[in-house]
Motif scaffolding. Sequence first.
Motif, PDB file in Angstrom:
ATOM      1  N   LEU A  22      -7.143 -28.585   2.702  1.00  0.00           N
ATOM      2  CA  LEU A  22      -6.763 -27.209   2.388  1.00  0.00           C
ATOM      3  C   LEU A  22      -5.389 -27.147   1.720  1.00  0.00           C
ATOM      4  N   ARG A  23      -4.475 -28.038   2.122  1.00  0.00           N
ATOM      5  CA  ARG A  23      -3.143 -28.061   1.513  1.00  0.00           C
ATOM      6  C   ARG A  23      -3.223 -28.386   0.027  1.00  0.00           C
ATOM      7  N   VAL A  24      -4.058 -29.381  -0.333  1.00  0.00           N
ATOM      8  CA  VAL A  24      -4.221 -29.738  -1.741  1.00  0.00           C
ATOM      9  C   VAL A  24      -4.869 -28.589  -2.508  1.00  0.00           C
ATOM     10  N   PHE A  25      -5.821 -27.907  -1.853  1.00  0.00           N
ATOM     11  CA  PHE A  25      -6.490 -26.783  -2.509  1.00  0.00           C
ATOM     12  C   PHE A  25      -5.503 -25.656  -2.824  1.00  0.00           C
ATOM     13  N   HIS A  26      -4.630 -25.314  -1.870  1.00  0.00           N
ATOM     14  CA  HIS A  26      -3.643 -24.255  -2.102  1.00  0.00           C
ATOM     15  C   HIS A  26      -2.576 -24.709  -3.107  1.00  0.00           C
ATOM     16  N   GLU A  27      -2.339 -26.009  -3.159  1.00  0.00           N
ATOM     17  CA  GLU A  27      -1.386 -26.530  -4.137  1.00  0.00           C
ATOM     18  C   GLU A  27      -1.876 -26.300  -5.559  1.00  0.00           C
ATOM     19  N   MET A  28      -3.194 -26.306  -5.743  1.00  0.00           N
ATOM     20  CA  MET A  28      -3.749 -26.010  -7.063  1.00  0.00           C
ATOM     21  C   MET A  28      -3.358 -24.606  -7.509  1.00  0.00           C
ATOM     22  N   ALA A  29      -3.463 -23.657  -6.587  1.00  0.00           N
ATOM     23  CA  ALA A  29      -3.120 -22.265  -6.936  1.00  0.00           C
ATOM     24  C   ALA A  29      -1.642 -22.132  -7.273  1.00  0.00           C
ATOM     25  N   GLU A  30      -0.785 -22.890  -6.560  1.00  0.00           N
ATOM     26  CA  GLU A  30       0.645 -22.830  -6.847  1.00  0.00           C
ATOM     27  C   GLU A  30       0.965 -23.359  -8.238  1.00  0.00           C
ATOM     28  N   ARG A  31       0.150 -24.287  -8.712  1.00  0.00           N
ATOM     29  CA  ARG A  31       0.357 -24.853 -10.051  1.00  0.00           C
ATOM     30  C   ARG A  31      -0.468 -24.122 -11.110  1.00  0.00           C
ATOM     31  N   ASN A  32      -0.946 -22.943 -10.763  1.00  0.00           N
ATOM     32  CA  ASN A  32      -1.717 -22.116 -11.703  1.00  0.00           C
ATOM     33  C   ASN A  32      -2.931 -22.868 -12.270  1.00  0.00           C
ATOM     34  N   CYS A  33      -3.562 -23.629 -11.399  1.00  0.00           N
ATOM     35  CA  CYS A  33      -4.781 -24.362 -11.787  1.00  0.00           C
ATOM     36  C   CYS A  33      -5.957 -23.698 -11.076  1.00  0.00           C
ATOM     37  N   GLU A  34      -6.799 -23.029 -11.825  1.00  0.00           N
ATOM     38  CA  GLU A  34      -7.909 -22.289 -11.231  1.00  0.00           C
ATOM     39  C   GLU A  34      -9.043 -23.248 -10.871  1.00  0.00           C
ATOM     40  N   PRO A  35      -9.422 -23.339  -9.582  1.00  0.00           N
ATOM     41  CA  PRO A  35     -10.492 -24.261  -9.189  1.00  0.00           C
ATOM     42  C   PRO A  35     -11.851 -23.787  -9.695  1.00  0.00           C
ATOM     43  N   ASP A  36     -12.686 -24.757 -10.038  1.00  0.00           N
ATOM     44  CA  ASP A  36     -14.039 -24.443 -10.477  1.00  0.00           C
ATOM     45  C   ASP A  36     -15.001 -24.607  -9.314  1.00  0.00           C
ATOM     46  N   ILE A  37     -16.304 -24.488  -9.592  1.00  0.00           N
ATOM     47  CA  ILE A  37     -17.311 -24.548  -8.530  1.00  0.00           C
ATOM     48  C   ILE A  37     -17.363 -25.934  -7.886  1.00  0.00           C
TER      49      ILE A  37
END
Length: 605
Positions: free
Chosen positions: A309-324
């Motif tokens: 979950l930490r890595v997933f939220h880190e994506m949002a902090e770096r403005n990287c929108e996760p895909d499916i």
Amino acid sequence: MGVWILNFQRRKRFFAFKFICNFIKQTTLSDLQVHPSTQISHEISTHSILCKNLSTGTLGSLFQACIAPTPQFQIFLSERQATSSCILRKQFYSQTLVADKPQYDEYNDNTVKYNPLANELNTICRILSDYRRAHHDLEAALNGCCVKLSEDLVEQVLKRCCNLWLSAYRFFVWAGKQPGYNHSGESCTVMVDILGKVRQFDTIWDLLIKMNNQGLPIPRKIFTIVVKRYARAQLAQEAIHAFRRMRDFGCEPVIEDFNALLSALCKNKLVSHAHEIYDEVGVTFPSDMRTYNILIKSWGEIGDGAQALRVFHEMAERNCEPDIAIYNTLLESLCQVGQLEDAYQILDLMKVKGPIPNISTYSIFIHAHCEADQADEALKVLSRMKRYGLVPDVEIYNALIFRFCMMDKVDDAYRLLDEMFYKGVKPDVCTYNTLQRVHCKHRQVKRAMRLLVRMDDDGCKPDDYTYNILIKMLINVGCFDRALEVWNGMEGRGFYPSVTTYTTLIHGFCKRLKYEEAQKYFEEMIDEGIPPYPCTCVLLKKLLLSARKKLIVQVLADKMRKSTSRSIQELSKMMKQKSNKKSGQSKVKMAKEMGSSKAMRIQEK
């Protein structure tokens, strides 16, 4: 001739092969002129049919006969004969071990192509096999073979002799010294992969340094292979060091190389090292979706959902929108560690912000509930899928059917099977095997036989597991006629019994003291060139000796000794009887232990 071989009995195939070899040797010019319809070159279909049913040793002999014909027959070796030889070669390599099997794709699915380098390839590979020891003078043998080297030939030799690393490396060095030849990038890549498999890392670096000093371009793929081999050997620091040394050899690392390093470390449970290198140099590379996918999946595999979950939220902090794909990886990681509540929160977030959940998303929840013995919750997820217009695939149905069968809810499993046909989802052999296992477990003969018939009607071919559990159950309940009926119907369904299927049948007959049937199918196994398990030989021998059938044991041992398979020849030693002298000594020992007057008389005799 083709019709004659087609009508041959299965237990007479060896004699069919012998007839063909004698035909090749005895054919003369006059025979070919008088009887053109009997030429071997026109019997390609016969060769193909015969090859499917011959053992490896037999195919090897016939293969040699086709690539090295007699002088009288050699001038008539037309293009169709070469095609026939390729059929034999293809079938021969398909039955040999990986060490002898060529790793390149020499044949097309629709047409059989003749390899123009076959003679040179066979010559060099034979030399490498014969001179495999370190003290052998391999270079002198290669100098005497008079073969013209090419990039394609060297690559094929290395791929075929990938398990003879020392011979392959010495050949690689020898080839590089030959005038007019330079190693290609592909041959260097194959050589590095061979050395990496046996962990000859010092030799790899010596080779790379030598290539760099000679000004040869080093393919980027080589460093990916080196990193993977280091990671597989649990040498994390060495793998990271190899990645950092890419610049020393003229290769500037890119994001694909960085992802390959992370993937290699995570696949070999070196997750902490992967995240250390990510935190250290991750800023240098613009992380993409694959980077985050690797990191999230790695934390889930070692059971740390919080880090995922930490890595997933880190994506949002770096403005990287996760895909499916990222969402599904995160959900799978959370479900693996049992955090279903967090997984459902992520699912609700997907419905609000996107992306829209797909079949794989719901499949993760269904598998998680099935593994937790929560069949009712899994059915709720299935109903939710249907409301959103998603059709479950065969894997989802298989997971539900498996769970219902484990809970002995066979009727519910059959309802799901009927629903699959209604939804247009075709069941596979795993679907039927799950149901068949339940019937065999409870010895439900009629339902098991009906399910086998249903498989035929639905166009699903049974596999070896289907036949093994069904035959074992039928023999255990005493339905020998039905077991043989299933056995005799294999060939009609396009299935030929393997060593495990023969073992199941023979062991079943031995445990039921049916030595005549066990002997019959043991002989058929030998005739087919299928080496039995050692335990099968011991069990059958014990049964025959207990039934006072010593002569049959000797006949079986002689038959195995004359087999074309070396494995069967070695197993023939296990079938030989013990000498009468040892048997007499054991009787005297037993008599002594009795301590009676009868024991003394036996000892005097």
